[in-house]
Design a protein around this motif. Structure first.
Motif, mmCIF file in Angstrom:
data_model
loop_
_atom_site.group_PDB
_atom_site.id
_atom_site.type_symbol
_atom_site.label_atom_id
_atom_site.label_comp_id
_atom_site.label_asym_id
_atom_site.label_seq_id
_atom_site.Cartn_x
_atom_site.Cartn_y
_atom_site.Cartn_z
ATOM 1 N N GLN A 143 -26.031 -58.010 -18.036
ATOM 2 C CA GLN A 143 -27.034 -57.667 -17.036
ATOM 3 C C GLN A 143 -26.526 -56.466 -16.243
ATOM 4 O OE1 GLN A 143 -27.139 -61.386 -14.937
ATOM 5 N NE2 GLN A 143 -28.648 -62.299 -16.311
ATOM 6 N N VAL A 144 -27.424 -55.541 -15.931
ATOM 7 C CA VAL A 144 -27.045 -54.282 -15.300
ATOM 8 C C VAL A 144 -27.875 -54.086 -14.038
ATOM 9 C CG1 VAL A 144 -26.797 -51.783 -15.617
ATOM 10 C CG2 VAL A 144 -26.545 -53.332 -17.582
ATOM 11 N N ILE A 145 -27.245 -53.550 -12.997
ATOM 12 C CA ILE A 145 -27.949 -53.234 -11.757
ATOM 13 C C ILE A 145 -27.576 -51.818 -11.346
ATOM 14 C CG2 ILE A 145 -26.147 -54.176 -10.248
ATOM 15 C CD1 ILE A 145 -28.419 -55.234 -8.433
ATOM 16 N N GLU A 164 -34.813 -47.402 -4.877
ATOM 17 C CA GLU A 164 -35.080 -48.797 -5.216
ATOM 18 C C GLU A 164 -33.902 -49.333 -6.027
ATOM 19 O OE1 GLU A 164 -37.533 -50.222 -3.860
ATOM 20 O OE2 GLU A 164 -38.957 -48.611 -3.425
ATOM 21 N N ILE A 165 -33.685 -50.643 -5.948
ATOM 22 C CA ILE A 165 -32.650 -51.301 -6.745
ATOM 23 C C ILE A 165 -33.292 -51.827 -8.023
ATOM 24 C CG2 ILE A 165 -30.922 -53.125 -6.833
ATOM 25 C CD1 ILE A 165 -30.298 -50.880 -4.841
ATOM 26 N N VAL A 209 -36.397 -54.260 -17.708
ATOM 27 C CA VAL A 209 -35.999 -53.645 -16.447
ATOM 28 C C VAL A 209 -36.984 -54.075 -15.368
ATOM 29 C CG1 VAL A 209 -35.681 -51.483 -15.186
ATOM 30 C CG2 VAL A 209 -34.935 -51.658 -17.567
ATOM 31 N N THR A 210 -36.469 -54.605 -14.264
ATOM 32 C CA THR A 210 -37.308 -55.018 -13.143
ATOM 33 C C THR A 210 -36.822 -54.349 -11.867
ATOM 34 O OG1 THR A 210 -35.934 -56.984 -12.790
ATOM 35 C CG2 THR A 210 -37.899 -57.248 -14.145
ATOM 36 N N GLN A 211 -37.721 -54.221 -10.911
ATOM 37 C CA GLN A 211 -37.420 -53.615 -9.618
ATOM 38 C C GLN A 211 -37.219 -54.727 -8.599
ATOM 39 O OE1 GLN A 211 -39.968 -50.292 -8.505
ATOM 40 N NE2 GLN A 211 -39.944 -50.947 -6.356
ATOM 41 N N LEU A 212 -36.042 -54.751 -7.941
ATOM 42 C CA LEU A 212 -35.715 -55.841 -7.024
ATOM 43 C C LEU A 212 -36.116 -55.555 -5.588
ATOM 44 C CD1 LEU A 212 -32.182 -56.972 -8.286
ATOM 45 C CD2 LEU A 212 -34.453 -57.651 -9.083
ATOM 46 N N THR A 213 -36.354 -54.300 -5.242
ATOM 47 C CA THR A 213 -36.695 -53.943 -3.862
ATOM 48 C C THR A 213 -38.060 -53.278 -3.821
ATOM 49 O OG1 THR A 213 -35.576 -51.811 -4.099
ATOM 50 C CG2 THR A 213 -34.279 -53.636 -3.210
#
Length: 440
Positions: free
Chosen positions: A188-190, A204-205, A213-217
């Motif tokens: 998993q990558v951030i 954005e994080i 790929v998802t956007q956390l913020t």
């Protein structure tokens, strides 16, 4: 002969060493021992600390010349210099196998490329005309980094690349400045996705997991410096007001505040967090840690302590000093079961262990140590369930090298030249002397 400006920094650095050596024992939190791996002669930047307490960092011998940067490894009291050339070598990382990756300026036209040091061999993972920054490596040997492209707004577009040991894959969306990627052992990558077309810039994080790929913020002010641990818990900083940062924690889709007024967070497997907090009263950055829900200050000096990395033992490596004279520092954790904090686990720890189980307050008054070192079964509690694991540790004769505290007349940056038999990493380079002059 050394350059005059370097000699002046060396004299100033020696004075700082002596001052901090005298303060170290009294100011280091119980259960830890402070070690300064270098002095302040050069610009040292800590990259990572693994779960064998090996630390990689870069040393820039001339602070304004990146081509004088070299990669260093600290391993159980010994510092090894792994590079010695005229290329730029910076942004190192290390996994638990002792494999080291970093950015090395050997590409076409001197571009930074991803280099790997393993089994005494340097291998280039990239070799192109782009700048490949800040690679990270997990315990599978997989890597992530950001590749900067000379295009887009502010000419700063960057893509995140993932390498599984065989092939490279671009994870990020075109048209953004993607930076600061980190990965865990689940691949998993951030990272932070900056939009330099906005004025002021926005960010954005982003998170990659299971091929998505998802956007956390969403519309936070300046979210950046993300990290992720091996169970997928993420942290990052943002700026809720103009005068402070805040650390947020993300787990299974839920975001919460982890630490107020802190920046540059790193998180380990247990969910412990290291960060640096600005102290307005003396204009310094100090290292703090959140361990088992308790927030503690880890440094108490007159310098900037920043960019801390934390391993699963709760040990922290960081950069300490001034903006131009920076030492590599390390809060070493005493081993589990070492309830008298003498660096060894043996029969002398039995009485302190019993006291820690019976009365943690009385234990803390009797010993400048940490009662959590009695949590030998690792469940976060100190109770009778820790007795059998403690007995096993003592019976096995599990010893560690005794920690030697620096005296006011000693030089804390002079490492021991002895080398243990158990160390999993065996670089062939000679031991490094901090007084060694840079030679191209």
């Amino acid at each position: 002969m050394k350059h005059a400006s370097i000699s002046m920094r060396g004299a100033f650095g020696a004075a700082l060493c002596l001052a901090l050596a005298a303060l170290s024992a009294a100011q280091t939190p119980p259960g830890y021992h402070r070690e300064y791996l270098t002095d302040w002669t050069y610009f040292n930047r800590v990259g990572a600390i693994n779960n064998h307490s090996q630390i990689v960092f870069s040393t820039r011998f001339v602070w304004d010349d990146p081509n004088t940067s070299e990669i260093m490894l600290y391993d159980n009291g010994v510092i090894y210099q792994l590079t010695l050339d005229t290329y730029r070598d910076e942004f190192p990382d290390i996994n638990d196998d002792g494999t080291i990756v970093w950015s090395r300026g050997v590409g076409p036209g001197g571009t930074l490329e991803v280099a790997m040091y393993k089994n005494d061999q340097i291998t280039l993972i990239t070799n192109d005309a782009f700048q490949d920054y800040a690679p990270k490596i997990n315990n599978l040997g997989h890597m992530v980094w950001n590749k900067r492209l000379p295009q887009g707004c502010a000419n700063a577009d960057s893509d995140i690349y993932f390498y599984d040991g065989m092939t490279q894959q671009k994870l990020s969306q075109d048209g953004f400045n993607n930076q600061g990627a980190r990965l865990n052992d689940l691949d998993q990558v951030i990272w932070t996705r900056y939009n330099d077309c906005d004025n002021p810039w926005t960010a954005e994080i982003m998170r990659y997991a299971d091929g998505q790929v998802t956007q956390l913020t969403q519309n936070l002010i300046e979210p950046q410096v993300p990290d992720i641990n091996n169970v997928g818990i993420c942290t990052w900083q943002w700026r809720p007001s103009a005068d402070r940062f805040e650390i947020l924690r993300w787990e299974n889709g839920v975001t919460s505040v982890a630490i107020n007024s802190c920046a540059n967070a790193a998180i380990n497997l247990r969910g412990d967090i290291a960060c640096n907090r600005w102290h307005e009263e003396n204009q310094t950055w100090q290292m703090w840690s959140l361990v088992n829900g308790t927030l503690r200050q880890m440094t108490f000096d007159a310098f900037w302590n920043v960019d801390g990395r934390i391993n699963d033992l709760g040990e922290i490596g960081w950069s300490a000093g001034t903006p131009f004279q920076v030492a590599a520092a390390y809060n070493r954790r005493y081993p589990l079961g070492d309830l008298n904090c003498d660096g060894a686990v043996n029969i002398l720890d039995v009485n302190p262990f019993v006291l820690a189980l019976e009365d943690a307050v009385a234990y803390s008054e009797a010993h400048y140590c940490d009662p959590l070192l009695a949590d030998t079964n690792g469940d976060g509690n100190v109770n009778i369930l820790d007795i059998n694991p403690f007995v096993d540790i003592v019976a096995a004769g599990r010893m560690t090298s005794t920690v030697q505290c620096a005296s006011a007349t000693s030089s804390p940056h002079e490492p021991s030249l002895q080398r243990p038999n158990w160390a999993p990493f065996r670089p062939s380079g000679a031991a490094f002397s901090p007084d060694q002059e840079y030679k191209p």
